[in-house]
Design a protein around this motif. Structure first.
Motif, PDB file in Angstrom:
ATOM      1  N   GLY A 161       4.987  -8.922   3.809  1.00  0.00           N
ATOM      2  CA  GLY A 161       4.044  -7.864   3.472  1.00  0.00           C
ATOM      3  C   GLY A 161       4.212  -6.637   4.357  1.00  0.00           C
ATOM      4  N   GLN A 188       2.184  -4.060   6.322  1.00  0.00           N
ATOM      5  CA  GLN A 188       0.837  -3.918   6.859  1.00  0.00           C
ATOM      6  C   GLN A 188       0.556  -2.529   7.418  1.00  0.00           C
ATOM      7  OE1 GLN A 188       0.122  -6.634   5.100  1.00  0.00           O
ATOM      8  NE2 GLN A 188      -1.576  -6.796   6.517  1.00  0.00           N
ATOM      9  N   VAL A 211       0.156   3.776   5.135  1.00  0.00           N
ATOM     10  CA  VAL A 211      -0.551   2.499   5.188  1.00  0.00           C
ATOM     11  C   VAL A 211      -1.046   2.306   6.612  1.00  0.00           C
ATOM     12  CG1 VAL A 211      -0.392   0.024   4.781  1.00  0.00           C
ATOM     13  CG2 VAL A 211       0.950   1.600   3.382  1.00  0.00           C
ATOM     14  N   ASP A 216      -9.687  -3.191   6.646  1.00  0.00           N
ATOM     15  CA  ASP A 216      -8.453  -3.512   5.941  1.00  0.00           C
ATOM     16  C   ASP A 216      -7.368  -2.527   6.324  1.00  0.00           C
ATOM     17  OD1 ASP A 216      -6.800  -4.890   4.223  1.00  0.00           O
ATOM     18  OD2 ASP A 216      -7.600  -4.006   2.397  1.00  0.00           O
ATOM     19  N   ASN A 217      -6.126  -2.848   5.928  1.00  0.00           N
ATOM     20  CA  ASN A 217      -4.979  -1.950   6.050  1.00  0.00           C
ATOM     21  C   ASN A 217      -4.631  -1.464   4.654  1.00  0.00           C
ATOM     22  OD1 ASN A 217      -5.106  -3.321   8.509  1.00  0.00           O
ATOM     23  ND2 ASN A 217      -2.937  -3.074   8.882  1.00  0.00           N
ATOM     24  N   GLN A 218      -4.787  -0.149   4.403  1.00  0.00           N
ATOM     25  CA  GLN A 218      -4.583   0.368   3.064  1.00  0.00           C
ATOM     26  C   GLN A 218      -3.872   1.720   3.111  1.00  0.00           C
ATOM     27  OE1 GLN A 218      -4.831  -0.806   0.102  1.00  0.00           O
ATOM     28  NE2 GLN A 218      -5.875  -2.745   0.537  1.00  0.00           N
ATOM     29  N   ARG A 220      -6.180   1.862  -2.958  1.00  0.00           N
ATOM     30  CA  ARG A 220      -5.975   0.481  -2.535  1.00  0.00           C
ATOM     31  C   ARG A 220      -4.709  -0.137  -3.108  1.00  0.00           C
ATOM     32  NH1 ARG A 220     -11.319  -2.989  -3.051  1.00  0.00           N
ATOM     33  NH2 ARG A 220     -10.035  -4.406  -1.819  1.00  0.00           N
ATOM     34  N   MET A 221      -3.994  -0.839  -2.242  1.00  0.00           N
ATOM     35  CA  MET A 221      -2.790  -1.563  -2.622  1.00  0.00           C
ATOM     36  C   MET A 221      -3.167  -2.954  -3.127  1.00  0.00           C
ATOM     37  SD  MET A 221      -0.358  -0.639   0.647  1.00  0.00           S
ATOM     38  CE  MET A 221       1.079  -1.462  -0.050  1.00  0.00           C
ATOM     39  N   LYS A 280      -2.649  -6.980  -3.215  1.00  0.00           N
ATOM     40  CA  LYS A 280      -2.327  -7.939  -2.158  1.00  0.00           C
ATOM     41  C   LYS A 280      -1.714  -9.201  -2.746  1.00  0.00           C
ATOM     42  CE  LYS A 280      -5.745  -6.428   1.233  1.00  0.00           C
ATOM     43  NZ  LYS A 280      -4.764  -6.056   2.270  1.00  0.00           N
ATOM     44  N   ASN A 313      -0.388  -7.125   2.179  1.00  0.00           N
ATOM     45  CA  ASN A 313      -0.139  -6.027   1.239  1.00  0.00           C
ATOM     46  C   ASN A 313       1.189  -6.230   0.512  1.00  0.00           C
ATOM     47  OD1 ASN A 313      -2.498  -4.664   1.923  1.00  0.00           O
ATOM     48  ND2 ASN A 313      -1.498  -3.468   3.524  1.00  0.00           N
ATOM     49  N   ASP A 314       1.155  -6.017  -0.810  1.00  0.00           N
ATOM     50  CA  ASP A 314       2.350  -6.172  -1.630  1.00  0.00           C
ATOM     51  C   ASP A 314       2.791  -4.794  -2.136  1.00  0.00           C
ATOM     52  OD1 ASP A 314       4.371  -6.831  -3.333  1.00  0.00           O
ATOM     53  OD2 ASP A 314       3.234  -8.292  -4.509  1.00  0.00           O
ATOM     54  N   GLU A 327      -9.591 -10.303  -1.967  1.00  0.00           N
ATOM     55  CA  GLU A 327      -8.371  -9.500  -1.882  1.00  0.00           C
ATOM     56  C   GLU A 327      -8.044  -8.785  -3.178  1.00  0.00           C
ATOM     57  OE1 GLU A 327      -8.504 -12.405   1.274  1.00  0.00           O
ATOM     58  OE2 GLU A 327      -8.635 -12.634  -0.898  1.00  0.00           O
TER      59      GLU A 327
END
Length: 593
Positions: free
Chosen positions: A213, A215, A239, A253-255, A278-279, A281, A288-289, A480
């Motif tokens: 992922g 991040q 991100v 979150d990490n976005q 938003r990504m 997941k 994160n994908d 998620e």
């Protein structure tokens, strides 16, 4: 007296005066430097005095190349892979421009490299209410709604990355920073029932999965200083991590986003203006994908911090957040279960706009530590899944935790109330839900209720009463990948705990939480039951933390939690296996560089 000698009557004592007598002045000083010599060479100075070019290169000066001139300083030199001492790879001194790689496009002597490496290992035996598949059973004769709840999780996550930073960051933010963090997760899960880990009944009841992922990947640019005390304005794009409040109740979150931030008045004021897209997941790792399309889910933040307000030692924060969701595509997770829209009601896509207005405080009042949060959620849901009509969102949330230190002990009390919806079929949704909660509260993930997902089989197999690492009874398909749901029963918590720092390396924490539903009408309608008690249960937990070097580079953690169900929980999840309580054991090792 002769020969210019001064007699006793004419002598003066320093610092005193005598009427009629004036002390004679010394001879005039003259300076003549004819024939002066230059300063001695460095070889003339003692060898135990080492010149230091600047404070960043102190380590390099103390660790010269091996030679006979400095035989005693080699003890201060350490391997570049040693994280416990000052290190070039951790940004303790600048990059040597003369020997930098040619592909690195940097100039100047104020660039720093800071690498990160973390190994996070988890082994977690647990039990939870596990639904029995209708299509095929793992055990012949399993006809109950809930089967055997034993499960085990083993997960290994490696986090690697680094930052390239320009500027001295001791007193001011970096002039520019490039940051990249990747996380690779491997996990193994084993359960006792089929169709829990995968929608296909023929799949086995255990699974191995791995995922890489993204991040963090951002550029941080320093726009300007606004005072000689380095008050500043900066912008960060990419991100990035963001936490809406002190304890992660609303969003942590990490976005992907853009964020303007800075401070004023000698750092007494801090502000954030941010927008996130938003990504998606990964289902099983939660990472994160970046290979999937971005979600049609947008979050806009504005907050302001003020230190020492309203009391010295207390920091206040006001927050305004807007979440705009326009996700009208059907989304299946990586295991084949539907997550958007959630399997509740008429299954039509849901669009909603919700604004959160909040006040948060964190700090000290005298000897008491205090953290508190209050939020109101106002907005509109375009499709109430009970009625199929638009509905207003009117929900609220309040939480507080106070602690008091006595010697090596810290005693804590916690309280939380998240409103629930008691009239599911009207045109108002009153159940509070967060955007992406990750709370550090009431024992955090040591607590069973916060750590474990509790499935809610009555409204669909992929609906959870509570999500993993979450506090709220939100009835979401997934924290998620799912959408916020304001038709929920709400949450009430009262808790107490104690942290004991037995030594600088060893800590023991204990927590006791009592849980209720705020209202149960939503659960009654989804289960077609006449009444469900509000009493959820008791959550007991204890954790031990050991840091061999008294720092965070090596941390061992062992915790255990037990959920003792009360009438409301048993009404929802009782089974013929005789399980009167549920447990969770967590062994965690974190190694950091």
């Amino acid at each position: 007296m002769g020969n210019g000698e001064i007699g006793a009557d004419d002598a003066l004592i320093d610092g005193r005066r005598r009427p009629g007598v004036q002390q004679s002045l010394p001879d005039r000083v003259t300076q003549d430097n004819e024939g002066a010599v230059r300063p001695p060479s460095l070889e003339a100075f003692p060898t135990d005095q080492i010149p230091v070019p600047d404070r960043w290169r102190l380590v390099k000066t103390l660790c010269p190349l091996k030679n006979s001139l400095f035989p005693n300083v080699e003890a201060t030199c350490h391997s570049p892979f040693d994280p416990y001492h000052q290190n070039f790879l951790k940004g303790d001194r600048p990059i040597d421009i003369a020997s930098k790689p040619k592909w690195l496009p940097i100039k100047g002597d104020d660039w720093f490299l800071a690498l990160t490496g973390i190994s996070d290992t988890i082994i977690e035996p647990r039990t939870f209410p596990t639904p029995v598949s209708r299509q095929v059973n793992a055990r012949p004769g399993s006809t109950d709604v809930f089967g055997k709840g034993e499960s085990v999780v083993a997960a290994q996550t490696f986090i690697v990355g680094g930052s390239l930073i320009k500027g001295s960051t001791v007193f001011m933010p970096p002039i520019i920073e490039y940051r990249l963090i990747l996380a690779y997760n491997m996990s193994y899960v084993d359960v006792n029932e089929r169709r829990v880990l995968d929608v296909r009944p023929g799949r086995k009841s255990h699974r191995f999965d791995d995922f890489l992922g993204l991040q963090e990947a951002f550029i941080d640019y320093h726009l300007r200083n606004t005072s000689d005390r380095f008050d500043f304005d900066s912008v960060r794009v990419g991100v990035q991590p963001f936490q809406a409040d002190f304890r992660g109740f609303l969003f942590n979150d990490n976005q992907l986003g853009i964020r303007f931030f800075g401070n004023r008045d000698n750092n007494r004021f801090q502000y954030n203006l941010a927008a996130f897209w938003r990504m998606e997941k990964d289902t099983n790792s939660g990472l994160n994908d970046p290979t999937q399309r971005l979600r049609d889910d947008y979050v806009f933040f504005a907050n302001l911090y003020r230190q020492d307000f309203p009391l010295a030692g207390l920091t206040s924060q006001v927050t305004a957040v807007v979440n705009v969701n326009r996700e009208d595509r059907t989304k299946l997770d990586d295991n084949g279960f539907p997550v958007r829209p959630a399997l509740l009601g008429d299954l039509r896509p849901r669009h909603y706009d919700v604004s959160y207005l909040g006040y948060n405080a964190d700090g000290r009042i005298g000897r008491m530590n205090l953290t508190a949060s209050v939020y109101g959620a106002l907005g509109e849901d375009r499709n109430n899944f009970f009625t199929g009509r638009p509905a207003k969102i009117r929900a609220y949330f309040a939480a507080a935790e106070a602690s008091y230190d006595v010697n090596f002990l810290r005693f804590r009390v916690s309280g939380l109330y998240a409103s629930g919806d008691k009239k599911p079929f009207n045109d108002t949704e009153a159940g509070f839900d967060a955007i992406f909660e990750n709370p550090v509260f009431a024992g955090a993930d040591t607590s069973y209720n916060i750590r474990q997902t509790i499935p809610f089989a009555g409204g669909g197999r992929v609906i959870a009463l509570t999500g993993r690492n979450g506090l709220l009874n939100s009835l979401r398909s997934s924290k998620e990948q799912g959408q916020s749901n304001f038709n929920n029963p709400g949450t009430v918590l009262l808790g107490a705990g104690v942290d004991a720092d037995v030594t600088a390396r060893f800590r023991i924490s204990g927590n006791l939480n009592k849980l209720w539903f705020a209202h149960t009408q939503v659960l009654q309608r989804l289960r077609n039951e006449g009444s469900i008690p509000k009493d959820f249960g008791w959550d007991y937990s204890v954790a031990t933390i050991y840091r061999p070097s008294a720092i965070q580079n090596v941390v061992f953690r062992l915790s255990a939690a037990v959920l003792q169900p009360s009438k409301g929980f048993r009404d929802l999840f009782d089974n013929d296996q005789g399980q009167k309580r549920y447990y969770s054991v967590l062994f965690n090792t974190i190694l950091s560089f």
